[in-house]
Design an enzyme around this catalytic site. Structure first.
Site, PDB file in Angstrom:
ATOM      1  CD  GLU A  75      30.295  23.222  18.716  1.00  0.00           C
ATOM      2  OE1 GLU A  75      30.381  24.370  19.213  1.00  0.00           O
ATOM      3  OE2 GLU A  75      29.788  22.271  19.327  1.00  0.00           O
ATOM      4  CD  GLU A  80      33.579  23.953  22.423  1.00  0.00           C
ATOM      5  OE1 GLU A  80      34.622  23.276  22.201  1.00  0.00           O
ATOM      6  OE2 GLU A  80      32.736  24.212  21.545  1.00  0.00           O
ATOM      7  CB  ALA A  87      29.562  30.385  21.720  1.00  0.00           C
ATOM      8  N   GLY A 134      32.262  27.028  18.936  1.00  0.00           N
ATOM      9  CA  GLY A 134      31.084  27.268  18.107  1.00  0.00           C
ATOM     10  C   GLY A 134      31.448  27.639  16.669  1.00  0.00           C
TER      11      GLY A 134
HETATM   12  C1  HXC Z   1      34.263  36.502  23.018  1.00  0.00           C
HETATM   13  C2  HXC Z   1      36.328  36.603  22.062  1.00  0.00           C
HETATM   14  C3  HXC Z   1      36.281  35.219  21.755  1.00  0.00           C
HETATM   15  C4  HXC Z   1      35.106  34.500  22.120  1.00  0.00           C
HETATM   16  C5  HXC Z   1      38.167  35.997  21.070  1.00  0.00           C
HETATM   17  N1  HXC Z   1      37.514  37.036  21.609  1.00  0.00           N
HETATM   18  N2  HXC Z   1      37.438  34.878  21.141  1.00  0.00           N
HETATM   19  N3  HXC Z   1      35.333  37.222  22.675  1.00  0.00           N
HETATM   20  N4  HXC Z   1      34.133  35.183  22.750  1.00  0.00           N
HETATM   21  N5  HXC Z   1      34.964  33.198  21.844  1.00  0.00           N
HETATM   22  C6  HXC Z   1      37.977  38.426  21.747  1.00  0.00           C
HETATM   23  C7  HXC Z   1      39.034  38.560  22.805  1.00  0.00           C
HETATM   24  O1  HXC Z   1      38.439  38.641  24.077  1.00  0.00           O
HETATM   25  C8  HXC Z   1      39.691  39.842  22.398  1.00  0.00           C
HETATM   26  O2  HXC Z   1      38.889  40.929  22.804  1.00  0.00           O
HETATM   27  C9  HXC Z   1      39.650  39.792  20.884  1.00  0.00           C
HETATM   28  O3  HXC Z   1      38.613  38.849  20.569  1.00  0.00           O
HETATM   29  C10 HXC Z   1      40.944  39.292  20.276  1.00  0.00           C
HETATM   30  O4  HXC Z   1      41.277  38.054  20.864  1.00  0.00           O
HETATM   31  P1  HXC Z   1      42.718  37.731  21.513  1.00  0.00           P
HETATM   32  O5  HXC Z   1      42.512  36.640  22.476  1.00  0.00           O
HETATM   33  O6  HXC Z   1      43.351  38.994  21.998  1.00  0.00           O
HETATM   34  O7  HXC Z   1      43.528  37.249  20.233  1.00  0.00           O
HETATM   35  P2  HXC Z   1      44.768  36.235  20.194  1.00  0.00           P
HETATM   36  O8  HXC Z   1      45.693  36.503  21.351  1.00  0.00           O
HETATM   37  O9  HXC Z   1      45.293  36.342  18.822  1.00  0.00           O
HETATM   38  O10 HXC Z   1      44.170  34.771  20.423  1.00  0.00           O
HETATM   39  C11 HXC Z   1      43.276  34.222  19.464  1.00  0.00           C
HETATM   40  C12 HXC Z   1      42.548  33.008  20.084  1.00  0.00           C
HETATM   41  C13 HXC Z   1      41.899  33.432  21.426  1.00  0.00           C
HETATM   42  C14 HXC Z   1      43.545  31.861  20.303  1.00  0.00           C
HETATM   43  C15 HXC Z   1      41.500  32.555  19.067  1.00  0.00           C
HETATM   44  O11 HXC Z   1      41.135  34.624  21.202  1.00  0.00           O
HETATM   45  C16 HXC Z   1      40.986  32.397  22.017  1.00  0.00           C
HETATM   46  O12 HXC Z   1      41.447  31.414  22.585  1.00  0.00           O
HETATM   47  N6  HXC Z   1      39.666  32.641  21.961  1.00  0.00           N
HETATM   48  C17 HXC Z   1      38.682  31.792  22.609  1.00  0.00           C
HETATM   49  C18 HXC Z   1      38.520  30.508  21.836  1.00  0.00           C
HETATM   50  C19 HXC Z   1      37.487  29.618  22.535  1.00  0.00           C
HETATM   51  O13 HXC Z   1      37.667  29.203  23.691  1.00  0.00           O
HETATM   52  N7  HXC Z   1      36.390  29.324  21.825  1.00  0.00           N
HETATM   53  C20 HXC Z   1      35.357  28.483  22.341  1.00  0.00           C
HETATM   54  C21 HXC Z   1      34.332  29.343  22.953  1.00  0.00           C
HETATM   55  S1  HXC Z   1      33.109  28.388  23.789  1.00  0.00           S
HETATM   56  P3  HXC Z   1      39.490  42.184  23.604  1.00  0.00           P
HETATM   57  O14 HXC Z   1      38.271  42.985  23.951  1.00  0.00           O
HETATM   58  O15 HXC Z   1      40.238  41.648  24.754  1.00  0.00           O
HETATM   59  O16 HXC Z   1      40.359  42.822  22.584  1.00  0.00           O
HETATM   60  C22 HXC Z   1      32.062  27.878  22.604  1.00  0.00           C
HETATM   61  C23 HXC Z   1      30.895  27.063  22.993  1.00  0.00           C
HETATM   62  C24 HXC Z   1      30.919  26.712  24.444  1.00  0.00           C
HETATM   63  O17 HXC Z   1      32.210  28.148  21.479  1.00  0.00           O
HETATM   64  C25 HXC Z   1      29.578  26.479  25.037  1.00  0.00           C
HETATM   65  C26 HXC Z   1      29.539  26.955  26.459  1.00  0.00           C
HETATM   66  C27 HXC Z   1      28.158  26.875  27.056  1.00  0.00           C
END
Ligand code: HXC
Length: 264
Positions: free
Chosen positions: A118, A138, A70, A115
Site C-alpha cells: 500500500e 491481510e 504494517a 501496508g
Molecule cells: C512485524 C514482521 C512483519 C510484520 C515480518 N516480520 N513481517 N514483524 N510485522 N508485518 C518479522 C518477523 O516476525 C521476523 O521477526 C522477521 O521479520 C523476519 O521475518 P520471517 O517471517 O522470519 O521471514 P521469512 O520466513 O523470510 O518470511 C518473509 C515473509 C513473512 C513471507 C514476508 O515475514 C511474512 O509473511 N510477513 C508478514 C506479511 C504480512 O502479513 N503483512 C501484512 C501485515 S498487515 P523475528 O523477531 O521472528 O525474527 C498490514 C495491514 C493490516 O500490513 C491492517 C490490520 C489492522
C-alpha cells in the site's frame, strides 16, 4: 534531523536534486510501526520544504524487503476502539500523500506486502527489482487492507486481479506486476537504486513548476470526472505558460541548447 528507523540522503550519491529515503528496520523486514510513520512524515515534509530537491526515492534496507507490512507485533494487542479513535493509518494519506506535491518513486527491492504494498502504491510510480513481491495478505490475519490497498490496487490492476489478490492473499512477482501495470518498470535487483536514481535525476532536471504541475494533473485523473479533469489540466497548463521557465524552455529548444531553469 537524525532518525531511528529511516535513513535520509539529500543529493543522494552525488545525484543533484534527488533525496533517497530508506526504511531501515531490516531485522523486521522493514515493518511499518508508528515510529517509521512519524519519521517518514517528518522526512517527507523536509523533502517537500527543501527547494534544492525535486524528486525523492523511497526504498527498504536489506536485500529482502521493501516493507513486509504494517507492524503486526505493534497492532496485535490494540483494540478496535484504539484503531477507530486514532483513525489508525489515516496519516499515511493525509500527511504524506496529500502534502507531498513533489514527486517520489517507490524503489521496491523485495517484499511489499500489506501496508508495504500500500505504501509503494502511494508513490507516484513504482520501479521494481526483479526480486520484488507484491501482495495484500491481510485476509490471512483476519483483517483487510487499511492503508489504501483495496482502492489503489483496484485502480492500478483492475477488479479481477485485485479481488483475487485480496481474497487469496497471494503474492505477485515483478514480471506479473509489470504486466498488470502495477509497476512502471522492472530492473535487475543489483541495479535497482542506480536505475531509479537515473530516472529520478531526469525528473529533478526538469523545470520545477512543470514537475509539480504534471504530478497534480495525473493525480486529478483519479479524483474527478473526465470533464473536470480536462478543465484542471487546461487551467494548470495555462498558468504554466506564464512562467519564466516556459519562456526559457521554448527559447532553449529554438536555440538548440539546454534550458537553464529558474523554478518560477
Ligand atoms: C512485524 C514482521 C512483519 C510484520 C515480518 N516480520 N513481517 N514483524 N510485522 N508485518 C518479522 C518477523 O516476525 C521476523 O521477526 C522477521 O521479520 C523476519 O521475518 P520471517 O517471517 O522470519 O521471514 P521469512 O520466513 O523470510 O518470511 C518473509 C515473509 C513473512 C513471507 C514476508 O515475514 C511474512 O509473511 N510477513 C508478514 C506479511 C504480512 O502479513 N503483512 C501484512 C501485515 S498487515 P523475528 O523477531 O521472528 O525474527 C498490514 C495491514 C493490516 O500490513 C491492517 C490490520 C489492522
Amino acid at each position: 534531523a537524525t532518525y531511528e528507523t529511516i535513513l535520509v540522503e539529500t543529493d543522494s550519491r552525488g545525484t543533484k536534486g534527488v533525496t533517497l529515503l530508506t526504511i531501515n528496520r531490516p531485522q523486521a523486514l522493514n515493518a511499518l510501526n508508528s515510529k517509521v510513520l512519524e519519521e517518514l512524515i517528518h522526512a517527507f515534509a523536509a523533502y517537500q520544504a527543501d527547494a534544492t530537491q525535486l524528486c525523492a526515492i523511497l526504498t527498504g534496507s536489506g536485500d529482502k524487503a521493501f516493507a513486509a507490512g504494517a507492524d503486526i507485533k505493534e497492532m496485535s494487542d490494540k483494540a478496535a476502539a484504539d484503531f477507530f479513535l486514532d483513525d489508525f493509518f489515516s496519516p499515511w494519506t493525509a500527511e504524506i500523500v496529500k502534502k507531498t506535491r513533489k514527486p517520489w518513486i517507490a524503489a521496491v527491492n523485495g517484499f511489499a506486502l500489506g501496508g508495504g504494498c500500500e505504501l509503494a502504491m502511494m508513490a507516484d510510480f513504482i520501479i521494481a527489482s526483479d526480486k520484488a513481491r507484491f501482495g495484500q495478505p491481510e485476509i490471512k490475519l483476519g483483517v483487510a487492507p487499511g492503508m489504501g490497498g483495496s482502492q489503489r490496487l483496484t485502480r492500478a490492476i483492475g477488479k479481477s486481479k485485485s479481488m483475487e489478490m485480496c481474497l487469496t492473499g497471494r503474492m505477485m512477482n515483478a514480471e506479473e506486476a509489470e504486466r498488470s501495470n502495477l509497476v512502471a518498470r522492472v530492473v535487475p535487483h543489483e541495479e535497482l537504486i542506480a536505475e531509479t536514481l537515473k530516472t529520478a535525476a531526469t525528473i529533478a532536471g526538469m523545470p520545477p513548476m512543470a514537475v509539480i504541475a504534471n504530478k497534480e494533473m495525473v493525480n486529478s485523473a483519479f479524483e474527478m470526472t473526465l470533464d473536470q479533469g480536462l478543465i484542471v489540466e487546461r487551467r494548470i497548463f495555462q498558468i504554466l505558460t506564464a512562467s519564466e521557465d516556459k519562456a526559457e524552455g521554448m527559447a532553449a529548444f529554438i536555440e538548440k541548447r539546454e534550458g537553464q531553469w529558474k523554478g518560477r
